[in-house]
Design a protein around this motif. Sequence first.
Motif, PDB file in Angstrom:
ATOM      1  N   SER A  42       2.156   6.071   3.906  1.00 60.36           N
ATOM      2  CA  SER A  42       2.329   6.632   2.569  1.00 60.36           C
ATOM      3  C   SER A  42       1.000   7.180   2.077  1.00 60.36           C
ATOM      4  O   SER A  42      -0.064   6.826   2.590  1.00 60.36           O
ATOM      5  CB  SER A  42       2.845   5.580   1.585  1.00 60.36           C
ATOM      6  OG  SER A  42       1.905   4.540   1.478  1.00 60.36           O
ATOM      7  N   ARG A  70       6.645   6.777   9.842  1.00 64.54           N
ATOM      8  CA  ARG A  70       7.296   5.481   9.688  1.00 64.54           C
ATOM      9  C   ARG A  70       8.048   5.203  10.983  1.00 64.54           C
ATOM     10  O   ARG A  70       9.181   5.635  11.171  1.00 64.54           O
ATOM     11  CB  ARG A  70       8.199   5.447   8.457  1.00 64.54           C
ATOM     12  CG  ARG A  70       7.357   5.541   7.183  1.00 64.54           C
ATOM     13  CD  ARG A  70       8.083   5.217   5.904  1.00 64.54           C
ATOM     14  NE  ARG A  70       7.164   5.317   4.765  1.00 64.54           N
ATOM     15  CZ  ARG A  70       7.537   5.379   3.501  1.00 64.54           C
ATOM     16  NH1 ARG A  70       8.815   5.338   3.187  1.00 64.54           N
ATOM     17  NH2 ARG A  70       6.640   5.457   2.540  1.00 64.54           N
ATOM     18  N   MET A  88       3.973  13.356   2.755  1.00 59.33           N
ATOM     19  CA  MET A  88       4.236  12.858   1.420  1.00 59.33           C
ATOM     20  C   MET A  88       3.374  13.612   0.420  1.00 59.33           C
ATOM     21  O   MET A  88       2.155  13.662   0.561  1.00 59.33           O
ATOM     22  CB  MET A  88       3.952  11.370   1.346  1.00 59.33           C
ATOM     23  CG  MET A  88       4.519  10.765   0.095  1.00 59.33           C
ATOM     24  SD  MET A  88       4.348   8.985   0.104  1.00 59.33           S
ATOM     25  CE  MET A  88       5.925   8.523   0.721  1.00 59.33           C
ATOM     26  N   TRP A 172       8.266  -1.131  -5.761  1.00 64.10           N
ATOM     27  CA  TRP A 172       7.569  -0.615  -4.579  1.00 64.10           C
ATOM     28  C   TRP A 172       6.252  -1.331  -4.329  1.00 64.10           C
ATOM     29  O   TRP A 172       5.439  -1.523  -5.232  1.00 64.10           O
ATOM     30  CB  TRP A 172       7.298   0.886  -4.682  1.00 64.10           C
ATOM     31  CG  TRP A 172       7.106   1.483  -3.303  1.00 64.10           C
ATOM     32  CD1 TRP A 172       8.090   1.977  -2.503  1.00 64.10           C
ATOM     33  CD2 TRP A 172       5.893   1.601  -2.552  1.00 64.10           C
ATOM     34  NE1 TRP A 172       7.552   2.400  -1.298  1.00 64.10           N
ATOM     35  CE2 TRP A 172       6.210   2.181  -1.296  1.00 64.10           C
ATOM     36  CE3 TRP A 172       4.560   1.266  -2.813  1.00 64.10           C
ATOM     37  CZ2 TRP A 172       5.257   2.438  -0.310  1.00 64.10           C
ATOM     38  CZ3 TRP A 172       3.613   1.522  -1.820  1.00 64.10           C
ATOM     39  CH2 TRP A 172       3.968   2.104  -0.591  1.00 64.10           C
ATOM     40  N   ASP A 246       1.601   5.875  -9.072  1.00 67.07           N
ATOM     41  CA  ASP A 246       1.551   6.269  -7.669  1.00 67.07           C
ATOM     42  C   ASP A 246       2.848   7.007  -7.385  1.00 67.07           C
ATOM     43  O   ASP A 246       3.905   6.404  -7.267  1.00 67.07           O
ATOM     44  CB  ASP A 246       1.435   5.003  -6.806  1.00 67.07           C
ATOM     45  CG  ASP A 246       1.897   5.218  -5.370  1.00 67.07           C
ATOM     46  OD1 ASP A 246       1.745   6.336  -4.859  1.00 67.07           O
ATOM     47  OD2 ASP A 246       2.394   4.248  -4.761  1.00 67.07           O
ATOM     48  N   PHE A 247       2.754   8.340  -7.325  1.00 67.24           N
ATOM     49  CA  PHE A 247       3.964   9.113  -7.046  1.00 67.24           C
ATOM     50  C   PHE A 247       3.958   9.608  -5.612  1.00 67.24           C
ATOM     51  O   PHE A 247       2.929  10.048  -5.104  1.00 67.24           O
ATOM     52  CB  PHE A 247       4.084  10.325  -7.976  1.00 67.24           C
ATOM     53  CG  PHE A 247       5.204  11.252  -7.542  1.00 67.24           C
ATOM     54  CD1 PHE A 247       6.517  10.960  -7.875  1.00 67.24           C
ATOM     55  CD2 PHE A 247       4.947  12.378  -6.759  1.00 67.24           C
ATOM     56  CE1 PHE A 247       7.555  11.775  -7.430  1.00 67.24           C
ATOM     57  CE2 PHE A 247       5.984  13.200  -6.315  1.00 67.24           C
ATOM     58  CZ  PHE A 247       7.290  12.898  -6.663  1.00 67.24           C
ATOM     59  N   GLY A 248       5.105   9.559  -4.960  1.00 66.06           N
ATOM     60  CA  GLY A 248       5.229  10.157  -3.641  1.00 66.06           C
ATOM     61  C   GLY A 248       6.594  10.807  -3.475  1.00 66.06           C
ATOM     62  O   GLY A 248       7.614  10.216  -3.828  1.00 66.06           O
TER      63      GLY A 248
END
Length: 610
Positions: A42, A70, A88, A172, A246-248
């Motif tokens: 990530s 992943r 990402m 998360w 924390d944006f993804g």
Amino acid sequence: MKISHRDLRKKYSTFFEKNDHKEVPPISLVPQNDPTTLFTGSGMQQLVPYLLGEEHPLGNRLYNVQPCIRAQDIEEVGDNRHDTFFEMMGNWSLGDYFKEEQLNNLFTFLTDKKIGLGLDPQRLYVTAFEGNSSVPQDKESIAIWKDIFQKAGMKAEIGERIFLYGAEKNWWSRAGVPEHMPPGEPGGPDSEVFYQFDVKHDPAYGETCHPNCDCGRFMEIGNSVFMQYKKMQDGTFSELPKMNVDFGGGLERLLAAANDDPDIFKTDVFSSIIQGVELASGVSYEDDMNKTPIRIIADHLKTASFIIKDGITPSNKEQGYILRRLLRRALVKVRKLNNGFSIESIIPIIEQVLETYEGIYFNSEEDRNIIIPVVTEEISKFQRTLERGLREIEKVKEVDAKQAFDLYQSYGFPLEITQEILEERGQKIDREAWRSEVEKHREKSRTSAEQRFKGGLADHSEQTIKYHTATHLIHQALFDVLGNSVRQEGSNITAERLRFDFYTVNPPKNDDKEKIEEIVNQQINKSLPVKNVVLPKSEAEKIGARSFFKEKYPDQVNIYFIGEDNADINDAYSKEFCGGPHVKNTKEIGHISIEKLKKIGNNMFRIYAK
Ligand code: SER
């Protein structure tokens, strides 16, 4: 296609640059100093120290596009939305803005026709954390979303537009739900945005459809994590020093939404690779029967190319094992579609991968010369394995499940192929025995994967932090003893030991191991303070701070230095580009003993120390 991946990248960076965010360069897919994962999974991974409270050299509004793998998703590849390699798109607030600004900005980026992707707000659905016994419901996000949708002229009822879920879905951390988080790990409630495709609900997945239904009508396109908690030693949660965002969002999925087609393999990060696979396999992607194998081949060869680019070669361990598995699994699928495969048919697919990301991640000539030979060699090896395995199978009249597994374990002969051959011979396989062997095997790989999350730097345990500082001392001691050709090749820290790989043109001699150990312990015994400063990159290079050559650094960098109390940074014993964390004083490290110093390749050496 309405929008290409290059357009999407441009829109993303322009949007965030205009909004005072600084771009953080992506880190390698093979993380340094992080024993918890084999691959970078990530965008936030490199930001953990900053989410925990350290100052980021680029400020507190950041964004980037991070290549991720992943590998645990390998079995899921085959539908229209799972891939092992993805990018990402992330943005972060380190104690700057919080929920209000994040959700509003995100909505603007997704829906604005000029500066954003122009998605139809009617197609967007959002989720929020419903709360549990240790963390309350995320009422703020719910209220903010209501307001956002209302401003867009829409009603936004809970259960219709906004959906609430528990920690399984709306919490998360890198370790997942709160119970799985190791002490020191940051996490928080999150709010996801889903795009609804023009697809009918499939009742096979449940009576009613909702954003987290797996029928394929909804696709998650972005996740805003409100990183505000840290797990404590006693299992409770404390607030982090700062409230972070924390944006993804997966680039491939954002692209699929922007093009209003749920198949990520139809976007241009896959389309020409798929064409390459069609040529190699002689079958068409348009034929539904072929979609799954073609997706797997395209995904795996793409991921393999990226792994090789970051310095890994196929082996039977760790990243090298995953790489081997991806390549061989792709070859098995091509073989099945086309009764075989050859180097000549596979390499053009790799060429398409390079071309797709040309100028972004690959510089074709240079990378071609690294990647193609590695793939070519592995294809030849696998061809030999297959021949040998086929000869073995010929010898055995009735292959039972146990024997099939032995073939797999001793020759790497793929189970899928054994199964195929047995079916061709009209032999019955004892399904139960087979399944139980597969289960045993799965169980083994799962426990080893789970063990990866225990201990290590990411838990920020005292021991791993000590080892981390010790690697800086070892790094400098290597220069002292072996001279200036020393180059760090990688390191890996667990709570039990540290490992440090390096290159040198002066191979260590008889007592060099002892010399290095002595220097390190002398520095530890001097009780030197460990400090950090933020410097322009050029200045850090000028004062001779050690960096990791595989990493791209931003213009402003964080330097950890270890030296006498009042000494100038120039005179410090060790100076190194690093995000931390470290001990405050070398005396906290105690004693370091170098257990092993061994050759691992041409001019390459590895140290194990405790
Ligand atoms: N860390 C979150 C994720 O990976 C958002 O960046 O989904």
